[in-house]
Design a protein around this motif. Sequence first.
Motif, PDB file in Angstrom:
ATOM      1  N   VAL A 128      -1.606  -6.806 -11.263  1.00 36.22           N
ATOM      2  CA  VAL A 128      -1.060  -5.451 -11.216  1.00 36.22           C
ATOM      3  C   VAL A 128      -1.024  -4.934 -12.652  1.00 36.22           C
ATOM      4  N   VAL A 129      -1.715  -3.845 -12.912  1.00 36.32           N
ATOM      5  CA  VAL A 129      -1.815  -3.326 -14.283  1.00 36.32           C
ATOM      6  C   VAL A 129      -1.014  -2.034 -14.455  1.00 36.32           C
ATOM      7  N   ARG A 130      -0.455  -1.531 -13.388  1.00 37.96           N
ATOM      8  CA  ARG A 130       0.562  -0.480 -13.463  1.00 37.96           C
ATOM      9  C   ARG A 130       1.457  -0.667 -12.241  1.00 37.96           C
ATOM     10  N   GLU A 131       2.737  -0.845 -12.472  1.00 38.14           N
ATOM     11  CA  GLU A 131       3.646  -1.145 -11.368  1.00 38.14           C
ATOM     12  C   GLU A 131       3.869   0.069 -10.476  1.00 38.14           C
ATOM     13  N   ARG A 132       4.222  -0.224  -9.231  1.00 33.35           N
ATOM     14  CA  ARG A 132       4.594   0.866  -8.328  1.00 33.35           C
ATOM     15  C   ARG A 132       5.860   1.542  -8.851  1.00 33.35           C
ATOM     16  N   GLN A 133       5.863   2.846  -8.867  1.00 32.06           N
ATOM     17  CA  GLN A 133       7.052   3.587  -9.287  1.00 32.06           C
ATOM     18  C   GLN A 133       8.167   3.368  -8.269  1.00 32.06           C
ATOM     19  N   SER A 188      -5.851  -1.023 -18.893  1.00 32.75           N
ATOM     20  CA  SER A 188      -6.719  -2.171 -18.656  1.00 32.75           C
ATOM     21  C   SER A 188      -8.156  -1.740 -18.415  1.00 32.75           C
ATOM     22  N   VAL A 189      -8.346  -0.631 -17.719  1.00 31.69           N
ATOM     23  CA  VAL A 189      -9.693  -0.083 -17.552  1.00 31.69           C
ATOM     24  C   VAL A 189     -10.289   0.243 -18.911  1.00 31.69           C
ATOM     25  N   THR A 230       0.849  -1.193   0.000  1.00 30.06           N
ATOM     26  CA  THR A 230       0.000   0.000   0.000  1.00 30.06           C
ATOM     27  C   THR A 230       0.883   1.241   0.000  1.00 30.06           C
ATOM     28  N   PRO A 231       0.342   2.380  -0.450  1.00 25.47           N
ATOM     29  CA  PRO A 231      -0.973   2.553  -1.053  1.00 25.47           C
ATOM     30  C   PRO A 231      -1.053   1.871  -2.419  1.00 25.47           C
ATOM     31  N   ALA A 232      -2.285   1.521  -2.812  1.00 23.73           N
ATOM     32  CA  ALA A 232      -2.510   0.896  -4.109  1.00 23.73           C
ATOM     33  C   ALA A 232      -3.941   1.170  -4.553  1.00 23.73           C
ATOM     34  N   TRP A 233      -4.098   1.429  -5.842  1.00 27.20           N
ATOM     35  CA  TRP A 233      -5.419   1.596  -6.444  1.00 27.20           C
ATOM     36  C   TRP A 233      -5.909   0.237  -6.902  1.00 27.20           C
ATOM     37  N   VAL A 234      -7.190  -0.061  -6.663  1.00 30.54           N
ATOM     38  CA  VAL A 234      -7.753  -1.337  -7.076  1.00 30.54           C
ATOM     39  C   VAL A 234      -9.081  -1.076  -7.776  1.00 30.54           C
ATOM     40  N   TYR A 235      -9.239  -1.658  -8.987  1.00 29.90           N
ATOM     41  CA  TYR A 235     -10.433  -1.445  -9.799  1.00 29.90           C
ATOM     42  C   TYR A 235     -11.172  -2.764 -10.018  1.00 29.90           C
ATOM     43  N   LEU A 237       4.673   7.037  -7.280  1.00 31.57           N
ATOM     44  CA  LEU A 237       3.288   6.782  -7.639  1.00 31.57           C
ATOM     45  C   LEU A 237       2.882   5.370  -7.251  1.00 31.57           C
ATOM     46  N   ALA A 238       1.667   5.229  -6.754  1.00 26.57           N
ATOM     47  CA  ALA A 238       1.161   3.937  -6.298  1.00 26.57           C
ATOM     48  C   ALA A 238       0.807   3.048  -7.481  1.00 26.57           C
ATOM     49  N   PRO A 239       0.848   1.728  -7.288  1.00 30.19           N
ATOM     50  CA  PRO A 239       0.475   0.814  -8.370  1.00 30.19           C
ATOM     51  C   PRO A 239      -1.035   0.771  -8.559  1.00 30.19           C
ATOM     52  N   GLU A 240      -1.446   0.210  -9.694  1.00 33.04           N
ATOM     53  CA  GLU A 240      -2.862   0.015  -9.991  1.00 33.04           C
ATOM     54  C   GLU A 240      -3.107  -1.465 -10.236  1.00 33.04           C
ATOM     55  N   VAL A 241      -4.227  -1.940  -9.734  1.00 30.45           N
ATOM     56  CA  VAL A 241      -4.564  -3.363  -9.759  1.00 30.45           C
ATOM     57  C   VAL A 241      -5.958  -3.523 -10.335  1.00 30.45           C
ATOM     58  N   LEU A 242      -6.156  -4.531 -11.189  1.00 31.76           N
ATOM     59  CA  LEU A 242      -7.478  -4.838 -11.737  1.00 31.76           C
ATOM     60  C   LEU A 242      -7.941  -6.180 -11.188  1.00 31.76           C
TER      61      LEU A 242
END
Length: 446
Positions: free
Chosen positions: A424-429, A90-91, A49-54, A411-416
């Motif tokens: 993970v659809v965008r890795e953590r910076q 991915s979105v 965390t932090p992480a975005w989840v969709y 920047l936080a990662p993004e997860v679908l």
Amino acid sequence: MAAPLPLSDSSDPTFAELLALRPHLSLHAMDGLVMEEVPLARIAAEVGTPAWVYSAGALRRRARALKDALSGAGLDATIHFAMKCNDNLSVLRVLAAEGLGADVVSEGELRIARAAGIPASAIVFSGVGKTVSEITHAIEQDIFQINAESAEEIDMISAIAAGLGRTARVALRVNPDVDAKTHAKITTGKSENKFGVAISDAVAIYARMAALPGIEPIGIATHIGSQITAGMSAYRAAYARLAETIRELRARGLPVQRVDCGGGLGIPYRDEPAPSPEALAGAIKATLGDLGLPVMLEPGRWIAGPAGVLLASVVLQKQGAAHRFVVVDAAMNDLVRPAMYEAWHGIVPVGAARAASPLSAAEVVGPVCETGDTFARGRMLPVLAQGDAVAFLDAGAYGAVMSSTYNARPLAPEVLVDGARYAVVRERQTHDALLHGQRVPEWLAP
């Protein structure tokens, strides 16, 4: 088995009330907060965390609900997702598979839309400050429509298209001078706003546009604001003025092929009223239906907002002189809406035991060195220990796209999540990536 949910002593919605409106989220006695079939605690542990989840399921369900509302009203309509709210590849692929196009406001968004597999024939380019290079790229891509926002921009488009030996399909964005009763920073349809041309000037500008080389005038567009929750009156007023303008254009023999109704349909972050897509479709039908024209919509937040959460972990609890502070590892550089718009987001503990514990008021804050780095004041939450995860709800729109690296925070990662699967659809910076592109001039070298 669902875990018991406590009542809240505040006027805010309870955890149960928040989750009842978000069917892709549920609270289980063992797994805690679950998105579709994936425990969010697992994502927090494995991704960090932090992480975005969709939720892919929520994106599909909401896209279909809007399409069904439009078709149910007998409208010939296309939907173009407003990428400014969420530009994750991915979105976009999920929504493209549902038949949605894209509404873009920059060359970068246009390139991402194409990379996501959205055809140029389904892309609309909006925005008040398109550059020469952006207009050139849009014309070369032969996109569906450019929404021109001024007479000056129309001249730019004409000159560029003629120079390329091409014809650009252009709609004129009008400002109907309608107050959408939304936040002052996101209203776009009032006369003092920077967007579009005054509706009183629209016919003359459209006629001039029709006479210019390199332009095919194809219709009228408007967009009156974002997060509109005050009913349909503003939409009806704006669309009625569009209908009057279109009738006058037709009376002068000017071609109108379609009408762009924009977006802006709001969602209930807290417990505010939320107009339905059926109500919006009804407003369009009532005001524009007798024109016999195809319509376009450009929703963003309504589709993506509820589909996402921001996961964060508790760094520590701090007892101040007047308040209990819950400090989390997400900050205003991740989710800026509370700092920028005084926005309210539901906050739900991820662990089942925490969600069923007694509640007391807390200030939820991030680690950034700004007093504005505050997510919630007086929020009823359980006692939270270091490492406990929480989910900020309705973070699928204007979340990751507005994040920054302020305080040198990656920047936080993004997860679908899609059913029982997640990726993970965008890795953590990385911290090293924060230095990428920086150069020290030779005179400062050691």
